[in-house]
Design an enzyme around this catalytic site. Sequence first.
Site, PDB file in Angstrom:
ATOM      1  N   LYS A 102       0.867  -1.280  -0.017  1.00 31.63           N
ATOM      2  CA  LYS A 102       0.026  -0.028   0.008  1.00 31.63           C
ATOM      3  C   LYS A 102       0.807   1.199  -0.136  1.00 31.63           C
ATOM      4  O   LYS A 102       2.081   1.070   0.383  1.00 31.63           O
ATOM      5  CB  LYS A 102      -0.763  -0.011   1.299  1.00 31.63           C
ATOM      6  CG  LYS A 102      -1.910  -1.219   1.321  1.00 31.63           C
ATOM      7  CD  LYS A 102      -2.980  -0.683   2.286  1.00 31.63           C
ATOM      8  CE  LYS A 102      -3.936  -1.971   2.444  1.00 31.63           C
ATOM      9  NZ  LYS A 102      -4.978  -1.882   3.343  1.00 31.63           N
ATOM     10  N   TYR A 106     -12.515  -2.116  -4.002  1.00 36.10           N
ATOM     11  CA  TYR A 106     -12.999  -2.123  -2.702  1.00 36.10           C
ATOM     12  C   TYR A 106     -14.466  -2.367  -2.563  1.00 36.10           C
ATOM     13  O   TYR A 106     -14.991  -2.119  -1.382  1.00 36.10           O
ATOM     14  CB  TYR A 106     -12.504  -1.125  -1.511  1.00 36.10           C
ATOM     15  CG  TYR A 106     -11.061  -1.466  -1.106  1.00 36.10           C
ATOM     16  CD1 TYR A 106     -10.669  -2.833  -0.327  1.00 36.10           C
ATOM     17  CD2 TYR A 106     -10.223  -0.484  -1.443  1.00 36.10           C
ATOM     18  CE1 TYR A 106      -9.438  -2.735  -0.122  1.00 36.10           C
ATOM     19  CE2 TYR A 106      -8.668  -0.631  -0.691  1.00 36.10           C
ATOM     20  CZ  TYR A 106      -8.519  -1.995  -0.229  1.00 36.10           C
ATOM     21  OH  TYR A 106      -7.262  -2.256   0.499  1.00 36.10           O
ATOM     22  N   ASN A 113      -1.887   0.011   6.843  1.00 30.98           N
ATOM     23  CA  ASN A 113      -1.410  -1.347   7.374  1.00 30.98           C
ATOM     24  C   ASN A 113      -0.556  -1.911   6.428  1.00 30.98           C
ATOM     25  O   ASN A 113      -0.324  -3.020   6.443  1.00 30.98           O
ATOM     26  CB  ASN A 113      -2.703  -2.006   7.862  1.00 30.98           C
ATOM     27  CG  ASN A 113      -3.705  -2.400   6.955  1.00 30.98           C
ATOM     28  OD1 ASN A 113      -3.497  -1.989   5.857  1.00 30.98           O
ATOM     29  ND2 ASN A 113      -4.592  -3.310   7.099  1.00 30.98           N
ATOM     30  N   HIS A 143      -2.133  -5.379   1.479  1.00 27.90           N
ATOM     31  CA  HIS A 143      -3.572  -6.123   1.388  1.00 27.90           C
ATOM     32  C   HIS A 143      -3.364  -7.549   0.766  1.00 27.90           C
ATOM     33  O   HIS A 143      -2.349  -7.742   0.071  1.00 27.90           O
ATOM     34  CB  HIS A 143      -4.315  -5.233   0.317  1.00 27.90           C
ATOM     35  CG  HIS A 143      -5.756  -5.838  -0.094  1.00 27.90           C
ATOM     36  ND1 HIS A 143      -6.793  -6.086   0.805  1.00 27.90           N
ATOM     37  CD2 HIS A 143      -5.906  -6.624  -1.073  1.00 27.90           C
ATOM     38  CE1 HIS A 143      -7.690  -6.750  -0.134  1.00 27.90           C
ATOM     39  NE2 HIS A 143      -7.127  -7.156  -1.118  1.00 27.90           N
ATOM     40  N   GLU A 197      -9.637 -10.237  -7.814  1.00 31.42           N
ATOM     41  CA  GLU A 197      -8.564  -9.197  -7.510  1.00 31.42           C
ATOM     42  C   GLU A 197      -7.433  -9.330  -8.557  1.00 31.42           C
ATOM     43  O   GLU A 197      -6.801  -8.496  -8.954  1.00 31.42           O
ATOM     44  CB  GLU A 197      -8.075  -9.188  -6.066  1.00 31.42           C
ATOM     45  CG  GLU A 197      -9.149  -8.755  -5.019  1.00 31.42           C
ATOM     46  CD  GLU A 197      -8.693  -8.804  -3.730  1.00 31.42           C
ATOM     47  OE1 GLU A 197      -9.519  -8.683  -2.867  1.00 31.42           O
ATOM     48  OE2 GLU A 197      -7.580  -9.301  -3.193  1.00 31.42           O
TER      49      GLU A 197
HETATM   50  P1  CMP Z   1      -7.268  -4.525   3.565  1.00 26.92           P
HETATM   51  O1  CMP Z   1      -7.014  -5.945   3.825  1.00 26.92           O
HETATM   52  O2  CMP Z   1      -6.741  -3.797   2.451  1.00 26.92           O
HETATM   53  O3  CMP Z   1      -8.996  -4.385   3.372  1.00 26.92           O
HETATM   54  C1  CMP Z   1      -9.783  -3.469   3.655  1.00 26.92           C
HETATM   55  C2  CMP Z   1      -9.100  -2.259   4.275  1.00 26.92           C
HETATM   56  O4  CMP Z   1     -10.017  -1.252   5.213  1.00 26.92           O
HETATM   57  C3  CMP Z   1      -8.347  -2.788   5.617  1.00 26.92           C
HETATM   58  O5  CMP Z   1      -7.119  -3.603   4.806  1.00 26.92           O
HETATM   59  C4  CMP Z   1      -7.928  -1.784   6.319  1.00 26.92           C
HETATM   60  O6  CMP Z   1      -6.733  -1.069   5.861  1.00 26.92           O
HETATM   61  C5  CMP Z   1      -9.071  -0.920   6.082  1.00 26.92           C
HETATM   62  N1  CMP Z   1      -9.842  -0.497   7.530  1.00 26.92           N
HETATM   63  C6  CMP Z   1      -9.991   0.919   7.724  1.00 26.92           C
HETATM   64  N2  CMP Z   1     -10.691   0.635   8.871  1.00 26.92           N
HETATM   65  C7  CMP Z   1     -11.196  -0.584   9.131  1.00 26.92           C
HETATM   66  C8  CMP Z   1     -11.951  -1.339  10.059  1.00 26.92           C
HETATM   67  N3  CMP Z   1     -12.812  -0.800  11.114  1.00 26.92           N
HETATM   68  N4  CMP Z   1     -12.036  -2.675  10.028  1.00 26.92           N
HETATM   69  C9  CMP Z   1     -11.230  -3.375   8.968  1.00 26.92           C
HETATM   70  N5  CMP Z   1     -10.685  -2.708   7.870  1.00 26.92           N
HETATM   71  C10 CMP Z   1     -10.505  -1.415   8.076  1.00 26.92           C
END
Ligand code: CMP
Length: 136
Positions: free
Chosen positions: A12, A52, A115, A118, A129
């Site tokens: 990311k 998403y 984070n 993904h 995806e």
């Molecule tokens: P990712 O695995 O990319 O999938 C969706 C993303 O939403 C997740 O990682 C997080 O970075 C983001 N996100 C932000 N807020 C939340 C939340 N409360 N719960 C889960 N995902 C979240």
Amino acid sequence: MSNLEKTLSIIKPDAVERNLIEEIKKIFVSNGFNIVKEKKVQVSKTEAQQFYQVHQAKPFYNELCNYLSSGPIYVMILEKNGAILANREIMGATNPIEAKDGTIRKIYGISIDKNSVHGSDSLDNAKKEIEFFFKD
Ligand code: CMP
């Protein structure tokens, strides 16, 4: 028995910005993943919204799409026996605070949004995806 799977991994914007692509790739390779295809791209907000789509009803959807489109990302098709689950284990919990020691999100993640990586959460989503980023 072989259970060769492909999954989509995204490094990311927060991690690309901190020049972590090579370090994160090394973690995947040293854990037995084959990187089948890879490229650096930047998605538009509309593309992020499509990617998403499963999260569209979530309160964090808009922020999430703004974030994914905020800078370059590095996308990879990772292959390994049981790749989908193995990738999720190596990434660690979505929230870096909850991620286990040694996982990518624990080492590099800044927040639940930033984070660092993904990964597809199921075989079905992995197919969608991969198709989204690698149409050929
Ligand atoms: P990712 O695995 O990319 O999938 C969706 C993303 O939403 C997740 O990682 C997080 O970075 C983001 N996100 C932000 N807020 C939340 C939340 N409360 N719960 C889960 N995902 C979240």
